[in-house]
Design a protein around this motif. Sequence first.
Motif, PDB file in Angstrom:
ATOM      1  N   ASP A  26       0.825  -1.210   0.000  1.00 38.28           N
ATOM      2  CA  ASP A  26       0.000   0.000   0.000  1.00 38.28           C
ATOM      3  C   ASP A  26       0.862   1.264   0.000  1.00 38.28           C
ATOM      4  N   VAL A  27       1.958   1.236   0.740  1.00 34.85           N
ATOM      5  CA  VAL A  27       2.857   2.389   0.790  1.00 34.85           C
ATOM      6  C   VAL A  27       3.517   2.599  -0.572  1.00 34.85           C
ATOM      7  N   VAL A  28       3.836   1.512  -1.254  1.00 29.75           N
ATOM      8  CA  VAL A  28       4.425   1.596  -2.587  1.00 29.75           C
ATOM      9  C   VAL A  28       3.454   2.297  -3.541  1.00 29.75           C
ATOM     10  N   GLU A  29       2.179   2.004  -3.390  1.00 28.80           N
ATOM     11  CA  GLU A  29       1.162   2.666  -4.217  1.00 28.80           C
ATOM     12  C   GLU A  29       1.210   4.179  -3.994  1.00 28.80           C
ATOM     13  N   SER A  43      12.794  12.117   0.349  1.00 30.53           N
ATOM     14  CA  SER A  43      12.710  11.757   1.767  1.00 30.53           C
ATOM     15  C   SER A  43      11.886  10.484   1.962  1.00 30.53           C
ATOM     16  N   PHE A  44      10.763  10.403   1.272  1.00 33.28           N
ATOM     17  CA  PHE A  44       9.882   9.245   1.380  1.00 33.28           C
ATOM     18  C   PHE A  44      10.586   7.975   0.907  1.00 33.28           C
ATOM     19  N   LEU A  45      11.289   8.054  -0.228  1.00 33.66           N
ATOM     20  CA  LEU A  45      12.014   6.878  -0.747  1.00 33.66           C
ATOM     21  C   LEU A  45      13.149   6.472   0.201  1.00 33.66           C
ATOM     22  N   ALA A  46      13.802   7.441   0.824  1.00 27.54           N
ATOM     23  CA  ALA A  46      14.873   7.124   1.779  1.00 27.54           C
ATOM     24  C   ALA A  46      14.301   6.387   2.999  1.00 27.54           C
ATOM     25  N   ILE A  47      13.130   6.824   3.463  1.00 25.28           N
ATOM     26  CA  ILE A  47      12.485   6.142   4.594  1.00 25.28           C
ATOM     27  C   ILE A  47      12.125   4.713   4.208  1.00 25.28           C
ATOM     28  N   LEU A  48      11.565   4.541   3.008  1.00 26.50           N
ATOM     29  CA  LEU A  48      11.209   3.196   2.550  1.00 26.50           C
ATOM     30  C   LEU A  48      12.438   2.297   2.479  1.00 26.50           C
ATOM     31  N   GLU A  49      13.542   2.823   1.940  1.00 20.41           N
ATOM     32  CA  GLU A  49      14.768   2.028   1.831  1.00 20.41           C
ATOM     33  C   GLU A  49      15.314   1.627   3.195  1.00 20.41           C
ATOM     34  N   ARG A  50      15.206   2.508   4.179  1.00 27.66           N
ATOM     35  CA  ARG A  50      15.663   2.164   5.530  1.00 27.66           C
ATOM     36  C   ARG A  50      14.886   0.981   6.085  1.00 27.66           C
ATOM     37  N   HIS A  51      13.667   0.804   5.617  1.00 28.09           N
ATOM     38  CA  HIS A  51      12.829  -0.297   6.101  1.00 28.09           C
ATOM     39  C   HIS A  51      12.762  -1.458   5.118  1.00 28.09           C
ATOM     40  N   ILE A  90      12.306  -1.515   1.766  1.00 30.12           N
ATOM     41  CA  ILE A  90      11.470  -1.403   0.571  1.00 30.12           C
ATOM     42  C   ILE A  90      12.271  -0.636  -0.473  1.00 30.12           C
ATOM     43  N   ARG A  91      12.504  -1.296  -1.628  1.00 22.69           N
ATOM     44  CA  ARG A  91      13.340  -0.687  -2.655  1.00 22.69           C
ATOM     45  C   ARG A  91      12.649  -0.715  -4.014  1.00 22.69           C
ATOM     46  N   ALA A  92      12.886   0.349  -4.789  1.00 20.59           N
ATOM     47  CA  ALA A  92      12.414   0.421  -6.163  1.00 20.59           C
ATOM     48  C   ALA A  92      13.596   0.128  -7.078  1.00 20.59           C
ATOM     49  N   GLU A  93      13.369  -0.674  -8.110  1.00 22.38           N
ATOM     50  CA  GLU A  93      14.432  -1.014  -9.054  1.00 22.38           C
ATOM     51  C   GLU A  93      13.942  -0.708 -10.461  1.00 22.38           C
ATOM     52  N   ASP A  94      14.677   0.143 -11.167  1.00 24.54           N
ATOM     53  CA  ASP A  94      14.338   0.504 -12.539  1.00 24.54           C
ATOM     54  C   ASP A  94      15.085  -0.452 -13.468  1.00 24.54           C
ATOM     55  N   THR A 117       6.460   1.529 -14.550  1.00 23.47           N
ATOM     56  CA  THR A 117       6.574   1.601 -13.088  1.00 23.47           C
ATOM     57  C   THR A 117       7.723   0.693 -12.666  1.00 23.47           C
ATOM     58  N   ALA A 118       8.400   1.065 -11.616  1.00 21.35           N
ATOM     59  CA  ALA A 118       9.560   0.302 -11.136  1.00 21.35           C
ATOM     60  C   ALA A 118       9.113  -0.998 -10.471  1.00 21.35           C
ATOM     61  N   ALA A 119      10.059  -1.929 -10.341  1.00 19.02           N
ATOM     62  CA  ALA A 119       9.815  -3.147  -9.558  1.00 19.02           C
ATOM     63  C   ALA A 119      10.079  -2.796  -8.098  1.00 19.02           C
ATOM     64  N   TRP A 120       9.177  -3.191  -7.214  1.00 24.21           N
ATOM     65  CA  TRP A 120       9.321  -2.893  -5.786  1.00 24.21           C
ATOM     66  C   TRP A 120       9.553  -4.194  -5.031  1.00 24.21           C
ATOM     67  N   THR A 121      10.545  -4.179  -4.120  1.00 26.32           N
ATOM     68  CA  THR A 121      10.851  -5.355  -3.307  1.00 26.32           C
ATOM     69  C   THR A 121      10.857  -4.987  -1.833  1.00 26.32           C
ATOM     70  N   LEU A 122      10.554  -5.974  -1.015  1.00 26.52           N
ATOM     71  CA  LEU A 122      10.635  -5.838   0.444  1.00 26.52           C
ATOM     72  C   LEU A 122      11.638  -6.868   0.922  1.00 26.52           C
ATOM     73  N   ASN A 123      12.796  -6.407   1.381  1.00 21.35           N
ATOM     74  CA  ASN A 123      13.880  -7.290   1.834  1.00 21.35           C
ATOM     75  C   ASN A 123      14.179  -8.370   0.803  1.00 21.35           C
ATOM     76  N   GLY A 124      14.193  -7.975  -0.471  1.00 19.58           N
ATOM     77  CA  GLY A 124      14.520  -8.906  -1.543  1.00 19.58           C
ATOM     78  C   GLY A 124      13.340  -9.688  -2.097  1.00 19.58           C
ATOM     79  N   ARG A 125      12.205  -9.632  -1.464  1.00 16.90           N
ATOM     80  CA  ARG A 125      11.009 -10.350  -1.937  1.00 16.90           C
ATOM     81  C   ARG A 125      10.154  -9.385  -2.766  1.00 16.90           C
ATOM     82  N   LEU A 126       9.704  -9.843  -3.922  1.00 16.25           N
ATOM     83  CA  LEU A 126       8.944  -8.989  -4.832  1.00 16.25           C
ATOM     84  C   LEU A 126       7.614  -8.565  -4.226  1.00 16.25           C
ATOM     85  N   LEU A 127       7.376  -7.257  -4.214  1.00 11.34           N
ATOM     86  CA  LEU A 127       6.086  -6.708  -3.791  1.00 11.34           C
ATOM     87  C   LEU A 127       5.206  -6.440  -5.002  1.00 11.34           C
TER      88      LEU A 127
END
Length: 195
Positions: A77-80, A116-124, A126-130, A162-172
Motif C-alpha cells: 500500500d505504501v508503494v502505491e 525523503s519518502f524513498l529514503a524512509i522506505l529504503e531504511r525499512h 522497501i526498494r524500487a528497481e528501474d 513503473t519500477a519493480a518494488w521489493t521488500l527485503n529482496g522479496r517482490l512486492l
Amino acid sequence: MTEEPPSSPPGADREAPSGPEALMQAASARIQELEAELAAMNDRWMRAEAENANIRARAKREVDETRQYAVQKFAADVVEAAENLRRGLASLPAPSEGEPEIIARLREGLAGIERSFLAILERHGIRAEDPTGAMFDPNLHQAMAEQVSETHPPGTVLQTWTAAWTLNGRLLRPAMVVVAKAPEEALPPPLDTTA
C-alpha cells in the motif's frame, strides 16, 4: 483377605544358575542385554534431540520470516502512495524560463518529499528497481507492450512504466515494462495458386 506374593523382578522366573561358569555366562548375557538396551535408548535419545533441534531451527526461521515480511501488505500500500507521488511530479509542466515561481517551488517541494519518502522506505527494506536496459525477467517484470528495435537485442527492457518494488529482496510489485522485439523479417511472397 488373601495376600498376594510380592512381585518378582524381571528375569527372576529363570532358574538360578548353578556353578561358577554358568553364573559367569548368565552375568555376561545379562550385561550384553543391558548394553543393547542402553545403545537402543541412546539411539532414541539422539534422534529425539536431533528432531528437537530441527523443530527449534524451523520455528526460529518461521518467526524471523514472519517478522521480516509481516508488513508486506502495508508495504504494498505504501508503494502505491510512492508511485502516486511520482505520477504527481511527472504531471507537472517541465521547468521553463519565466514560469511562475509557485510552480517551481511546488516541483522542488514535491521532489524533496519524494526523496525523503524513498529514503524512509529504503531504511525499512522497501526498494524500487528501474530495469530499463536490463533483460526481461518474468519473475520481476510484467511486459505491457513489445516494441520493434534494431538497436537492442530482443528481450531487453526499453522503457519502464513503473519500477519493480521489493521488500527485503522479496517482490512486492513487478515492474511494468516495454520489451524490445526483433524486426519482422520480410515475408516470402504469396504462392501463385492461379496457374
